[in-house]
Motif scaffolding. Structure first.
Motif, PDB file in Angstrom:
ATOM      1  N   VAL A  76       0.809  -1.222   0.000  1.00 13.69           N
ATOM      2  CA  VAL A  76       0.000   0.000   0.000  1.00 13.69           C
ATOM      3  C   VAL A  76       0.852   1.287   0.000  1.00 13.69           C
ATOM      4  N   PRO A  77       1.951   1.347   0.780  1.00  9.82           N
ATOM      5  CA  PRO A  77       2.721   2.602   0.810  1.00  9.82           C
ATOM      6  C   PRO A  77       3.210   3.065  -0.557  1.00  9.82           C
ATOM      7  N   PHE A  78       3.390   2.128  -1.506  1.00 12.84           N
ATOM      8  CA  PHE A  78       3.880   2.545  -2.822  1.00 12.84           C
ATOM      9  C   PHE A  78       2.866   3.441  -3.528  1.00 12.84           C
ATOM     10  N   THR A  79       1.572   3.110  -3.383  1.00 13.99           N
ATOM     11  CA  THR A  79       0.566   3.935  -4.052  1.00 13.99           C
ATOM     12  C   THR A  79       0.478   5.302  -3.391  1.00 13.99           C
ATOM     13  N   VAL A  80       0.702   5.334  -2.072  1.00 19.97           N
ATOM     14  CA  VAL A  80       0.612   6.605  -1.355  1.00 19.97           C
ATOM     15  C   VAL A  80       1.857   7.461  -1.611  1.00 19.97           C
ATOM     16  N   LEU A  81       3.029   6.777  -1.670  1.00 15.45           N
ATOM     17  CA  LEU A  81       4.286   7.522  -1.727  1.00 15.45           C
ATOM     18  C   LEU A  81       4.769   7.806  -3.144  1.00 15.45           C
ATOM     19  N   VAL A 107       6.700  -0.035   5.668  1.00 16.24           N
ATOM     20  CA  VAL A 107       6.140   1.194   5.117  1.00 16.24           C
ATOM     21  C   VAL A 107       7.260   2.103   4.625  1.00 16.24           C
ATOM     22  N   PHE A 108       8.372   2.116   5.371  1.00 15.17           N
ATOM     23  CA  PHE A 108       9.482   3.006   5.035  1.00 15.17           C
ATOM     24  C   PHE A 108      10.237   2.539   3.787  1.00 15.17           C
ATOM     25  N   TYR A 109      10.130   1.251   3.460  1.00  4.89           N
ATOM     26  CA  TYR A 109      10.898   0.720   2.335  1.00  4.89           C
ATOM     27  C   TYR A 109      10.387   1.256   1.001  1.00  4.89           C
ATOM     28  N   ALA A 110       9.103   1.660   0.983  1.00  4.89           N
ATOM     29  CA  ALA A 110       8.539   2.187  -0.264  1.00  4.89           C
ATOM     30  C   ALA A 110       9.255   3.467  -0.708  1.00  4.89           C
ATOM     31  N   LEU A 111       9.960   4.115   0.229  1.00  9.42           N
ATOM     32  CA  LEU A 111      10.663   5.352  -0.116  1.00  9.42           C
ATOM     33  C   LEU A 111      11.859   5.094  -1.021  1.00  9.42           C
ATOM     34  N   SER A 112      12.441   3.890  -0.956  1.00  9.40           N
ATOM     35  CA  SER A 112      13.665   3.684  -1.732  1.00  9.40           C
ATOM     36  C   SER A 112      13.722   2.384  -2.532  1.00  9.40           C
ATOM     37  N   PHE A 113      12.786   1.441  -2.319  1.00 10.31           N
ATOM     38  CA  PHE A 113      12.831   0.210  -3.108  1.00 10.31           C
ATOM     39  C   PHE A 113      12.482   0.533  -4.566  1.00 10.31           C
ATOM     40  N   PRO A 114      13.266   0.007  -5.542  1.00  7.95           N
ATOM     41  CA  PRO A 114      13.063   0.404  -6.957  1.00  7.95           C
ATOM     42  C   PRO A 114      11.889  -0.295  -7.627  1.00  7.95           C
ATOM     43  N   LEU A 115      10.678  -0.169  -7.075  1.00  7.38           N
ATOM     44  CA  LEU A 115       9.506  -0.820  -7.687  1.00  7.38           C
ATOM     45  C   LEU A 115       9.197  -0.251  -9.068  1.00  7.38           C
ATOM     46  N   LEU A 151       9.004  -8.282  -0.572  1.00  9.00           N
ATOM     47  CA  LEU A 151       9.888  -7.164  -0.184  1.00  9.00           C
ATOM     48  C   LEU A 151      10.376  -7.355   1.257  1.00  9.00           C
ATOM     49  N   THR A 152      11.276  -8.314   1.443  1.00 10.11           N
ATOM     50  CA  THR A 152      11.819  -8.586   2.780  1.00 10.11           C
ATOM     51  C   THR A 152      12.968  -7.622   3.075  1.00 10.11           C
ATOM     52  N   ASP A 153      13.439  -7.647   4.318  1.00  4.00           N
ATOM     53  CA  ASP A 153      14.577  -6.799   4.699  1.00  4.00           C
ATOM     54  C   ASP A 153      15.784  -7.102   3.822  1.00  4.00           C
ATOM     55  N   GLN A 176      25.386  -0.952  -6.075  1.00  2.00           N
ATOM     56  CA  GLN A 176      25.607  -1.845  -7.222  1.00  2.00           C
ATOM     57  C   GLN A 176      24.296  -2.220  -7.911  1.00  2.00           C
ATOM     58  N   ALA A 177      23.137  -1.956  -7.255  1.00  4.02           N
ATOM     59  CA  ALA A 177      21.856  -2.398  -7.800  1.00  4.02           C
ATOM     60  C   ALA A 177      21.174  -1.323  -8.641  1.00  4.02           C
ATOM     61  N   GLN A 178      21.820  -0.148  -8.776  1.00  9.50           N
ATOM     62  CA  GLN A 178      21.170   0.976  -9.443  1.00  9.50           C
ATOM     63  C   GLN A 178      20.765   0.675 -10.888  1.00  9.50           C
ATOM     64  N   SER A 179      21.472  -0.263 -11.538  1.00 10.51           N
ATOM     65  CA  SER A 179      21.199  -0.537 -12.953  1.00 10.51           C
ATOM     66  C   SER A 179      20.431  -1.837 -13.158  1.00 10.51           C
ATOM     67  N   TRP A 180      19.992  -2.482 -12.084  1.00 11.63           N
ATOM     68  CA  TRP A 180      19.350  -3.785 -12.235  1.00 11.63           C
ATOM     69  C   TRP A 180      18.027  -3.689 -12.970  1.00 11.63           C
ATOM     70  N   SER A 181      17.785  -4.670 -13.859  1.00 11.89           N
ATOM     71  CA  SER A 181      16.547  -4.707 -14.631  1.00 11.89           C
ATOM     72  C   SER A 181      15.424  -5.325 -13.807  1.00 11.89           C
ATOM     73  N   SER A 182      14.212  -5.237 -14.372  1.00 12.36           N
ATOM     74  CA  SER A 182      13.044  -5.828 -13.743  1.00 12.36           C
ATOM     75  C   SER A 182      13.263  -7.321 -13.483  1.00 12.36           C
ATOM     76  N   ALA A 183      13.737  -8.040 -14.503  1.00 14.49           N
ATOM     77  CA  ALA A 183      13.920  -9.489 -14.374  1.00 14.49           C
ATOM     78  C   ALA A 183      14.943  -9.818 -13.288  1.00 14.49           C
ATOM     79  N   ARG A 184      15.995  -8.982 -13.209  1.00 11.45           N
ATOM     80  CA  ARG A 184      17.048  -9.272 -12.244  1.00 11.45           C
ATOM     81  C   ARG A 184      16.564  -9.078 -10.810  1.00 11.45           C
ATOM     82  N   ILE A 185      15.769  -8.019 -10.590  1.00 15.22           N
ATOM     83  CA  ILE A 185      15.221  -7.780  -9.253  1.00 15.22           C
ATOM     84  C   ILE A 185      14.260  -8.901  -8.870  1.00 15.22           C
TER      85      ILE A 185
END
Lengths: 109, 223
Positions: free
Chosen positions: A24-29, B76-84, B100-102, B112-121
């Protein structure tokens, strides 16, 4: 032993809550991603988050009881091995082995 | 293939951790299939260890739900930086948030993960979960072979976070204030809100980073 229906429900409830917290946070953030502040946070959060999770794992350390010695020694071994060889598997198995060895023998209670 | 290589170090570390979970599950008196069930469906390492104790004590489902919320609210905080945004497709995005585990967060947010593709993630996340489910199932099936006086296997989780923290801190070696702020946030939370350590520590840490951002912004503005 708890009955099957209860165990399945417990797993389902836990899964639903966990997934919701992750998705859910992804849609909000999403709209905030381009903000300078969020970019500032996102480069610094990973390191701090891991430090906090480590502190969480050590929260019940029975200080100053001798039972705290095995995990503290094992922690030093884990980090020391990792700084030396940078091999995650080696550090993990080395540290865990030290903890199991100490906790099961000298410091068994 | 690249994902298999990325995932070997932390992924292989998940094996002994999964084994430990499996052993803990059967020693607590739960049926062996709880190991693959918890590992595959819940898939939140530290909470699964807690879930064992909760279900053995026949804790009401509402309490389990509340505990799941409090232990996992940090995500909740991971959404700020995980490359979804780099993961393509609805189903793929769905699985990526589910897994999306720790550990996945730590691996995909490093430099090193800045260039990873969708498939790789995605394959990294899938391989992590395979290791986890495989380890837990094996641990549950073979756990009875380990003598009862052997204790302390659960340290594997502490060791894994110690390693991930060492790597993440070393990667930002010129940024000492960040881990120090995190450590103080955790200590303050441990002292004043021990029942809510994770939630309080993450909130304090985020607030401290924001304050630092504002302060440095002001300073450079005046200069």
């Amino acid at each position: 032993m708890p009955d099957i229906r209860y165990l399945l429900l417990a797993a389902a409830v836990s899964a639903a809550i966990t997934w919701a917290l992750r998705a859910v946070p992804f849609t909000v953030l999403a709209p905030l991603r381009s903000s300078k502040t969020v970019q500032y946070l996102s480069t610094r959060m990973p390191a701090g988050v891991m430090v906090i999770l480590l502190a969480y794992c050590l929260r019940d350390l029975p200080l100053p009881h001798s039972g705290a010695i095995p995990p503290l020694v094992a922690l030093a071994v884990t980090i020391g091995l990792h700084l030396w060889r940078r091999n995650t598997l080696l550090s993990l198995i080395g540290g865990t082995t030290v903890n199991v060895a100490l906790a099961s023998t000298l410091f068994a209670h | 293939m690249a994902a298999l290589k990325d995932s070997t170090s932390v992924g292989l570390a998940l094996l002994p951790l999964g084994l430990a979970l499996g052993v803990v599950i059967t020693r607590a008196g739960l049926p062996w299939w709880c190991a693959p069930l918890f590992a595959a469906v819940v898939y939140a390492g530290s909470f699964e260890f807690l879930l064992v104790g909760l279900t053995v004590a026949a804790t009401p489902l509402a309490t389990i739900a509340l505990t799941a919320f409090l232990v996992n609210v940090r995500h909740v905080f991971y959404a700020l930086s995980f490359p979804l945004h780099r993961v393509r497709g609805r189903l793929a995005k769905g699985y990526s948030t589910f897994a999306l585990t720790d550990e996945a967060y730590a691996m995909t947010t490093g430099g090193q993960a800045q260039s990873w593709s969708s498939a790789r993630i995605l394959s990294l996340q899938g391989i992590f979960q395979l290791y986890w489910v495989g380890g837990a199932t094996t641990g549950a099936l073979l756990g009875s072979l380990i003598p009862d006086r052997i204790t302390g296997l659960d340290f594997a989780m502490t060791a894994l976070f110690a390693i991930l923290a060492t790597d993440a801190v070393a990667e930002r070696r010129n940024d000492l204030p960040t881990p120090v702020l995190a450590l103080f946030s955790a200590l303050a939370a441990r002292l004043f809100f021990p029942g809510q350590l994770l939630l309080v520590a993450f909130s304090l840490f985020t607030a401290a980073l924001l304050a630092r951002h504002l302060a440095t912004g002001k300073r450079s503005h005046h200069a």
